[in-house]
Every structure is written in C-alpha cells, then in structure tokens.
Design an enzyme around this catalytic site. Structure first.
Site, PDB file in Angstrom:
ATOM      1  CG  ASN A 133      -1.885   1.145   1.265  1.00  0.00           C
ATOM      2  OD1 ASN A 133      -1.791   2.095   0.493  1.00  0.00           O
ATOM      3  ND2 ASN A 133      -2.833   1.082   2.189  1.00  0.00           N
ATOM      4  CE  LYS A 169      -0.190   3.015   6.240  1.00  0.00           C
ATOM      5  NZ  LYS A 169      -1.617   3.260   6.590  1.00  0.00           N
ATOM      6  NE  ARG A 187      -5.954   2.699  -0.381  1.00  0.00           N
ATOM      7  CZ  ARG A 187      -5.715   3.886   0.151  1.00  0.00           C
ATOM      8  NH1 ARG A 187      -4.507   4.181   0.597  1.00  0.00           N
ATOM      9  NH2 ARG A 187      -6.667   4.783   0.248  1.00  0.00           N
ATOM     10  CG  HIS A 208     -11.639   5.859   2.400  1.00  0.00           C
ATOM     11  ND1 HIS A 208     -12.181   7.104   2.664  1.00  0.00           N
ATOM     12  CD2 HIS A 208     -10.286   6.033   2.457  1.00  0.00           C
ATOM     13  CE1 HIS A 208     -11.213   7.971   2.875  1.00  0.00           C
ATOM     14  NE2 HIS A 208     -10.057   7.352   2.761  1.00  0.00           N
ATOM     15  NE  ARG A 211      -6.929  14.006   1.136  1.00  0.00           N
ATOM     16  CZ  ARG A 211      -7.190  12.703   1.060  1.00  0.00           C
ATOM     17  NH1 ARG A 211      -8.060  12.249   0.169  1.00  0.00           N
ATOM     18  NH2 ARG A 211      -6.606  11.847   1.885  1.00  0.00           N
ATOM     19  CG  ASP A 253      -1.910  13.362  15.226  1.00  0.00           C
ATOM     20  OD1 ASP A 253      -2.856  13.211  16.027  1.00  0.00           O
ATOM     21  OD2 ASP A 253      -0.999  12.535  15.097  1.00  0.00           O
ATOM     22  N   GLY A 305      -8.136   5.347  11.721  1.00  0.00           N
ATOM     23  CA  GLY A 305      -7.371   5.886  12.840  1.00  0.00           C
ATOM     24  C   GLY A 305      -8.148   6.761  13.795  1.00  0.00           C
ATOM     25  CB  ILE A 306     -10.088   9.908  13.368  1.00  0.00           C
ATOM     26  CG1 ILE A 306      -8.857  10.755  13.009  1.00  0.00           C
ATOM     27  CG2 ILE A 306     -11.085  10.729  14.169  1.00  0.00           C
ATOM     28  CD1 ILE A 306      -9.169  11.933  12.086  1.00  0.00           C
ATOM     29  CD  GLU A 364      -7.727   0.737   3.932  1.00  0.00           C
ATOM     30  OE1 GLU A 364      -8.246   1.548   3.154  1.00  0.00           O
ATOM     31  OE2 GLU A 364      -6.779   1.010   4.694  1.00  0.00           O
TER      32      GLU A 364
END
Length: 398
Positions: free
Chosen positions: A9, A16, A94, A182, A242, A284, A329-330, A380
């Site tokens: 990825n 990754k 991906r 996603h 973004r 972050d 993550g969030i 994923e």
C-alpha cells in the site's frame, strides 16, 4: 498454492506492507509494517501477527531509501529473513482510483498500467505512488502475478442518483461521476459485520472511515448505496489536509478574482486545508486536542459537524439506519471526536454510552437504543490479500 501473498500500500511518503500465508481457506497473517518518511527521514517498523514490534530502523547513520523502489528493497531484504525463505507467490496492491471501468480486482499487465496512468489526475496524492509501488514490485518479483485492488470498485453498486452530478449526460459518459473511495475498508467492514451478525449485515449501515483521509458510506445488504466522496478524494468531509465539500464557485473565485493558479489552488485544497489548515496546528487530531485554543476548537467542531450531516444524509438515502460504525485511525481511537459526532443525534436513535466510549469498547451505544453504535478495526491489507488470492487462483485455473 503455498507461499506468501505480499500486500503493498504505497502512499505519498510511505510504503506499507503485510505478508499472509497462502493456502486453503483463511490467510493467516505473518507480519506487517511500513517505511514512512520516504524522501525525508525514513523510519522502518514491523510487527508480528500479534501486533508486537519485531523490527525498527531509522537510518540515522546514512543510506536511507530515497524512493519507493529503494524502500521496497529494504522491506524485501528484511522479509527474506523474517519469512525464512517462504516464496512470494503473488503481490496485491491498493490502487486508489479505478475510474469507470475497473469494478473488480484485476491482474496487472502493461495495458492495465497504461489505463491506470491516465487516472493520475483524479487522485494526485495517491495514484502516482500506487503505480510506483507496482513498478518497483514488478522489477523485484519478475514473473510473480500482481493484482490491483481498487478503492473505487466497491462503490460501483451505487444507484444512478448517487453516481451522477447535475450536469448534462455527456459529462457522465466521459467519466465525470461520483466514484467514492475507501472502498476496500468499507468492503472489509461490511463483510466483518455480516460474519458477526447476519441480520445486521443485511441491514442499513452507515460506516465512518475517519482517518487522515475521511469519508462515510451508506451500505445496504453489504452493497454501497452512497458515499460522501465523489469524483476525487477531495469531496465530502474535511480531512487531515484536504478541504472536503466546497462550493465550486469558491474555486472559480480563487482563479478569476484572487488570480491563483490552478497549481496553487490544487496545493491549497489538497495539502493546506482540512484540520491542518483550519487549526493552524497539525493534521493529527491528538495534537490539535492537546494544543487547544479557538482555532483548534473550531477545526474539531467543524469536522464533527460535517460528519454528523453526512450520517443523517446517508441514513435518509438508506431509508433509515440500523448501525453506525466507526473505523480507521480517528474512528477507532478518537473518543472525544466520536462523542462530538454523536451528540444531538438522539432523534435518529443514536445514543452514545459515555463510559463505553471512554473505554473504547467494541460497542459504544446504550443498551436498548434503536440504533447500534460500533467501533471496528479496519483491515484493508487483509481484504487486498483475499482478493489477490482469489484472482490469482482463478487465473491459474483458467
């Protein structure tokens, strides 16, 4: 087939990887990790199947990889020892944008690569690096089949009203439509929920994939019915850097009145907006929450507000909602933001249990509430591995 299915990825400054054992049935994980900071201050980490850290390197003494190809070389060099000689029999990638034509994973050849190259302008933060990872892997694993798995493919089941813009049909025929992204994450979550609870998996799910890139998807009976993202990964929610949904007239104003070039507008909307641009602190959430202050509060409040609006919009499109699922993550970790998002949604049957949310429990809604609220870890890489194994097996049987 026995061996290793390697998943790659590639991001703008990271690569990754995950390694899975190929065989009959399940694909047991062997290890996973990443090299982040490519081109700046690269750092390598790897973990075993249980999540324990088993390798780490930061190249402070020099010789750091400066490209994705070099980073892949470092990863493969480490894997050769970690996998104890087990051969890599397939590589899954991906690929963020599949355009209108790629609705399922595909074996990669020169023709496919040429078509994917034409989509770079639609995903400039991701597609070039996805393709760079494919090129690097093809050189390293000559003759090993490679499979492209598309983030847009899951959304090709959207009904026409969710797929189109209010433009003349000729533009839709040219590929200007709502693609959604996603998809690999949403597909994994949809399958996991169906495995846990078949009735819920066949129901009306709103999944919130909230990370540096963020979007929501409305899913009915395991199929995408609508997404907050559209033609590009700029649309919908504000993200790490973004902007999210923006009146197109703002872009025209920037170009015509403010005399910004298209390159300047692109850089602003992709790299200088969202949580980072609004807070002036970071992309972050942890750093924004820790810093505090009016700008930080405004950025977090805006993010939660937009997520809340999209939840309601997708519930309307689905004709109701049976579960809200937080992931990425969030979504998986930011307890404070989850609370902000759920606040005021009692009218939809969403009732957060504060103690469960604080404990990061798998189910954070109140007992007996009409709508369940779940937290699930997305994977994923495992979804890509499963697709890769299926495509390669079918190709060999043909």
């Amino acid at each position: 087939m026995k061996g290793i299915v390697l998943v790659l990825n590639a991001g703008s400054s990271s690569l990754k990887f995950a390694a899975f054992e190929a065989g009959e049935g399940a694909l047991p994980a062997r290890c996973a990790g990443q090299i982040e900071g490519i081109g700046a201050a690269p750092r390598f980490t790897a973990r075993d199947a249980g999540g324990a850290k088993i390798a780490e390197r930061d190249w402070q003494g020099g010789g750091a990889p400066a490209s994705h190809a070099a980073a892949l070389g470092e990863i493969i060099g480490w894997l050769e020892g970690a996998l104890q000689g087990a051969p890599v029999i397939a590589v899954g990638h991906r690929v963020v944008h599949g355009g209108p034509d790629f609705a399922e994973p595909m074996l990669i050849d020169l023709g496919i690569m040429a078509e994917l190259q034409e989509l770079v302008a639609l995903a400039p933060l991701h597609q070039p690096h996805n393709l760079a990872g494919i090129t690097a892997a093809a050189r390293r694993f000559r003759g090993v089949p490679q499979v492209a798995c598309f983030d847009t493919a899951f959304h090709r089941t959207q009904p026409p009203v969710a797929d189109t813009f209010g433009l003349p049909p000729a533009f839709h025929a040219q590929g200007i439509r709502r693609y959604g992204f996603h998809g690999l994450s949403y597909e994994y979550i949809a399958r996991r929920i169906a495995e846990e609870d078949a009735a819920l998996g066949a129901g009306r799910l709103v999944v919130a994939h909230l990370g540096n890139g963020a979007s929501l998807c409305g899913i009915l009976d395991g199929r995408s019915q609508g997404s907050s993202m559209g033609f590009t990964a700029l649309d919908g929610l504000p993200m790490g850097t973004r902007c999210g949904q923006l009146d197109p007239g703002v872009v025209l104003h920037m170009i015509d009145t403010l005399k910004m070039s298209t390159a300047e507008v692109t850089k602003l909307l992709y790299n200088g907006s969202g949580l980072k641009g609004m807070s002036g602190i970071s992309q972050d959430v942890r750093e924004i929450e820790a810093a505090g202050g009016p700008a930080a509060e405004a950025a977090l409040a805006y993010f939660a507000h937009r997520v809340k609006r999209e939840i309601a919009a997708l519930a309307a499109a689905l004709g109701g909602i049976d579960a809200l699922i937080f992931t990425a993550g969030i979504g998986e970790n930011a307890r404070g933001l989850r609370a902000r998002i759920c606040e005021g949604l009692d009218f939809m049957g969403l009732r957060l249990d504060a103690a469960r949310n604080a404990a990061n429990a798998p189910e954070i809604g109140q007992d007996g509430a009409p709508v369940r609220i779940l937290v699930r870890r997305t994977d994923e890489e495992r979804m890509i591995a499963a697709h890769t194994m299926r495509v390669v097996t079918a190709a060999r049987a043909a």
